[in-house]
Design a protein around this motif. Structure first.
Motif, PDB file in Angstrom:
ATOM      1  N   VAL A  20      43.482  45.633  42.364  1.00 32.19           N
ATOM      2  CA  VAL A  20      42.123  45.092  42.349  1.00 32.19           C
ATOM      3  C   VAL A  20      41.291  46.032  41.493  1.00 32.19           C
ATOM      4  CG1 VAL A  20      40.103  44.520  43.731  1.00 32.19           C
ATOM      5  CG2 VAL A  20      42.381  44.043  44.612  1.00 32.19           C
ATOM      6  N   VAL A  21      40.676  45.485  40.430  1.00 29.54           N
ATOM      7  CA  VAL A  21      39.964  46.297  39.452  1.00 29.54           C
ATOM      8  C   VAL A  21      38.544  45.755  39.289  1.00 29.54           C
ATOM      9  CG1 VAL A  21      39.996  47.150  37.082  1.00 29.54           C
ATOM     10  CG2 VAL A  21      42.136  46.670  38.236  1.00 29.54           C
ATOM     11  N   ASP A  22      37.568  46.667  39.182  1.00 29.20           N
ATOM     12  CA  ASP A  22      36.188  46.291  38.892  1.00 29.20           C
ATOM     13  C   ASP A  22      35.939  46.494  37.409  1.00 29.20           C
ATOM     14  OD1 ASP A  22      35.814  45.801  41.568  1.00 29.20           O
ATOM     15  OD2 ASP A  22      34.976  47.764  41.987  1.00 29.20           O
ATOM     16  N   VAL A  23      35.642  45.398  36.688  1.00 32.41           N
ATOM     17  CA  VAL A  23      35.382  45.455  35.255  1.00 32.41           C
ATOM     18  C   VAL A  23      33.966  44.962  34.995  1.00 32.41           C
ATOM     19  CG1 VAL A  23      37.808  45.122  34.663  1.00 32.41           C
ATOM     20  CG2 VAL A  23      36.334  43.139  34.850  1.00 32.41           C
ATOM     21  N   GLU A  24      33.483  45.172  33.784  1.00 31.24           N
ATOM     22  CA  GLU A  24      32.159  44.676  33.446  1.00 31.24           C
ATOM     23  C   GLU A  24      32.166  43.152  33.519  1.00 31.24           C
ATOM     24  OE1 GLU A  24      29.876  46.249  30.355  1.00 31.24           O
ATOM     25  OE2 GLU A  24      30.615  48.272  30.630  1.00 31.24           O
ATOM     26  N   LEU A  25      30.986  42.579  33.694  1.00 35.67           N
ATOM     27  CA  LEU A  25      30.815  41.160  33.996  1.00 35.67           C
ATOM     28  C   LEU A  25      31.593  40.252  33.043  1.00 35.67           C
ATOM     29  CD1 LEU A  25      29.253  39.266  35.908  1.00 35.67           C
ATOM     30  CD2 LEU A  25      27.520  39.111  34.137  1.00 35.67           C
ATOM     31  N   LEU A  26      32.395  39.362  33.619  1.00 31.24           N
ATOM     32  CA  LEU A  26      33.143  38.358  32.869  1.00 31.24           C
ATOM     33  C   LEU A  26      32.489  36.997  33.088  1.00 31.24           C
ATOM     34  CD1 LEU A  26      36.802  39.354  33.805  1.00 31.24           C
ATOM     35  CD2 LEU A  26      35.561  39.939  31.727  1.00 31.24           C
ATOM     36  N   SER A  27      32.569  36.139  32.098  1.00 32.37           N
ATOM     37  CA  SER A  27      31.977  34.799  32.225  1.00 32.37           C
ATOM     38  C   SER A  27      33.026  33.834  32.769  1.00 32.37           C
ATOM     39  CB  SER A  27      31.448  34.319  30.877  1.00 32.37           C
ATOM     40  OG  SER A  27      32.512  34.277  29.950  1.00 32.37           O
ATOM     41  N   ALA A  28      33.347  33.979  34.046  1.00 30.66           N
ATOM     42  CA  ALA A  28      34.309  33.111  34.716  1.00 30.66           C
ATOM     43  C   ALA A  28      33.811  32.868  36.135  1.00 30.66           C
ATOM     44  CB  ALA A  28      35.689  33.756  34.745  1.00 30.66           C
ATOM     45  N   GLU A  29      34.142  31.707  36.668  1.00 33.48           N
ATOM     46  CA  GLU A  29      33.722  31.349  38.019  1.00 33.48           C
ATOM     47  C   GLU A  29      34.519  32.141  39.055  1.00 33.48           C
ATOM     48  OE1 GLU A  29      31.347  29.066  38.918  1.00 33.48           O
ATOM     49  OE2 GLU A  29      30.843  28.882  36.796  1.00 33.48           O
ATOM     50  N   GLU A  30      33.900  32.381  40.203  1.00 35.95           N
ATOM     51  CA  GLU A  30      34.606  33.039  41.298  1.00 35.95           C
ATOM     52  C   GLU A  30      35.738  32.143  41.781  1.00 35.95           C
ATOM     53  OE1 GLU A  30      32.109  34.383  44.439  1.00 35.95           O
ATOM     54  OE2 GLU A  30      30.757  35.452  43.091  1.00 35.95           O
ATOM     55  N   GLY A  31      36.893  32.713  42.000  1.00 35.75           N
ATOM     56  CA  GLY A  31      38.055  31.964  42.453  1.00 35.75           C
ATOM     57  C   GLY A  31      38.918  31.434  41.321  1.00 35.75           C
ATOM     58  N   SER A  32      38.430  31.457  40.093  1.00 37.61           N
ATOM     59  CA  SER A  32      39.215  30.956  38.970  1.00 37.61           C
ATOM     60  C   SER A  32      40.108  32.066  38.417  1.00 37.61           C
ATOM     61  CB  SER A  32      38.292  30.444  37.862  1.00 37.61           C
ATOM     62  OG  SER A  32      37.548  31.506  37.316  1.00 37.61           O
ATOM     63  N   THR A  33      41.021  31.693  37.543  1.00 37.71           N
ATOM     64  CA  THR A  33      41.878  32.682  36.898  1.00 37.71           C
ATOM     65  C   THR A  33      41.403  32.897  35.473  1.00 37.71           C
ATOM     66  OG1 THR A  33      43.443  30.997  36.203  1.00 37.71           O
ATOM     67  CG2 THR A  33      43.891  32.107  38.293  1.00 37.71           C
ATOM     68  N   THR A  34      41.600  34.098  35.001  1.00 33.86           N
ATOM     69  CA  THR A  34      41.221  34.442  33.636  1.00 33.86           C
ATOM     70  C   THR A  34      42.348  35.234  32.997  1.00 33.86           C
ATOM     71  OG1 THR A  34      39.514  35.461  32.269  1.00 33.86           O
ATOM     72  CG2 THR A  34      40.040  36.570  34.331  1.00 33.86           C
ATOM     73  N   GLU A  35      42.373  35.238  31.679  1.00 35.40           N
ATOM     74  CA  GLU A  35      43.398  35.970  30.938  1.00 35.40           C
ATOM     75  C   GLU A  35      42.745  37.090  30.143  1.00 35.40           C
ATOM     76  OE1 GLU A  35      45.446  33.304  28.397  1.00 35.40           O
ATOM     77  OE2 GLU A  35      46.201  32.068  30.029  1.00 35.40           O
ATOM     78  N   ILE A  36      43.411  38.224  30.096  1.00 32.32           N
ATOM     79  CA  ILE A  36      42.988  39.338  29.256  1.00 32.32           C
ATOM     80  C   ILE A  36      44.060  39.482  28.184  1.00 32.32           C
ATOM     81  CG2 ILE A  36      42.430  41.776  29.169  1.00 32.32           C
ATOM     82  CD1 ILE A  36      41.723  41.573  32.163  1.00 32.32           C
ATOM     83  N   ASN A  37      43.684  39.183  26.936  1.00 31.99           N
ATOM     84  CA  ASN A  37      44.644  39.188  25.838  1.00 31.99           C
ATOM     85  C   ASN A  37      44.670  40.505  25.067  1.00 31.99           C
ATOM     86  OD1 ASN A  37      45.518  36.497  26.272  1.00 31.99           O
ATOM     87  ND2 ASN A  37      43.656  35.766  25.303  1.00 31.99           N
ATOM     88  N   ASP A  38      43.702  41.379  25.304  1.00 31.64           N
ATOM     89  CA  ASP A  38      43.668  42.666  24.614  1.00 31.64           C
ATOM     90  C   ASP A  38      44.516  43.679  25.385  1.00 31.64           C
ATOM     91  OD1 ASP A  38      41.965  41.439  22.889  1.00 31.64           O
ATOM     92  OD2 ASP A  38      40.152  42.400  23.643  1.00 31.64           O
ATOM     93  N   VAL A  39      45.832  43.596  25.200  1.00 31.01           N
ATOM     94  CA  VAL A  39      46.785  44.476  25.885  1.00 31.01           C
ATOM     95  C   VAL A  39      47.214  45.554  24.891  1.00 31.01           C
ATOM     96  CG1 VAL A  39      48.981  44.595  27.098  1.00 31.01           C
ATOM     97  CG2 VAL A  39      47.548  42.571  27.331  1.00 31.01           C
ATOM     98  N   LEU A  40      46.924  46.804  25.213  1.00 32.19           N
ATOM     99  CA  LEU A  40      47.222  47.912  24.308  1.00 32.19           C
ATOM    100  C   LEU A  40      48.633  48.453  24.474  1.00 32.19           C
ATOM    101  CD1 LEU A  40      43.846  49.777  24.809  1.00 32.19           C
ATOM    102  CD2 LEU A  40      44.477  48.336  22.901  1.00 32.19           C
TER     103      LEU A  40
END
Length: 108
Positions: A20-40
Motif C-alpha cells: 500500500v503506497v501513498d502517491v501524489e494525487l491521481l485522476s482516478a475514481e476510488e475503487g477503480s484500477t489504474t496502471e503505472i507505465n513509467d517503470v524504471l
C-alpha cells in the motif's frame, strides 16, 4: 522477491504486489484500477532489468483505495529588521493505492 521501481508524481517508489503506497494525487475514481507505465526497473527471480529510461512493456496495476489530504504545514518567511513576515499554510493531496500486479510484456 519480485519488485519494481516506478515513477509517479515526480517521485520514485519501490513497490511489490500487496504493498500500500501513498502517491501524489491521481485522476482516478476510488475503487477503480489504474496502471503505472513509467517503470524504471523490474526484479524477477533475483534478476534485475533496468530500463533506458523505462522498461519496455512493463506496467504496474494498482487499485485506488482513497484520496485524502495530508496534515497542514506552515510556510513562514521572515526577514529581520525589515518588518517582512509572510505566513502561509499548505495541505498536499495524496492517493492511497494498493499494488496488485507487476506485468512485463503482458505476463504477470
Amino acid at each position: 522477491m519480485d519488485y519494481a521501481i516506478v515513477k509517479t508524481g515526480g517521485k520514485q517508489y519501490r513497490v511489490s504486489p500487496g504493498d500500500v503506497v501513498d502517491v501524489e494525487l491521481l485522476s482516478a475514481e476510488e475503487g477503480s484500477t489504474t496502471e503505472i507505465n513509467d517503470v524504471l526497473a523490474v526484479s524477477r527471480d533475483g534478476e534485475v532489468e533496468f530500463g533506458k529510461p523505462f522498461v519496455d512493456g512493463a506496467r504496474v496495476v494498482a487499485q485506488v483505495q482513497t484520496h485524502y489530504k495530508d496534515r497542514k504545514i506552515i510556510v513562514f518567511k521572515y526577514k529581520a529588521k525589515t518588518r517582512y513576515r509572510r505566513k502561509r499554510g499548505h495541505r498536499q493531496n495524496y492517493t492511497r493505492i494498493l499494488i496488485q500486479d507487476i506485468e512485463i510484456g503482458g505476463q504477470a
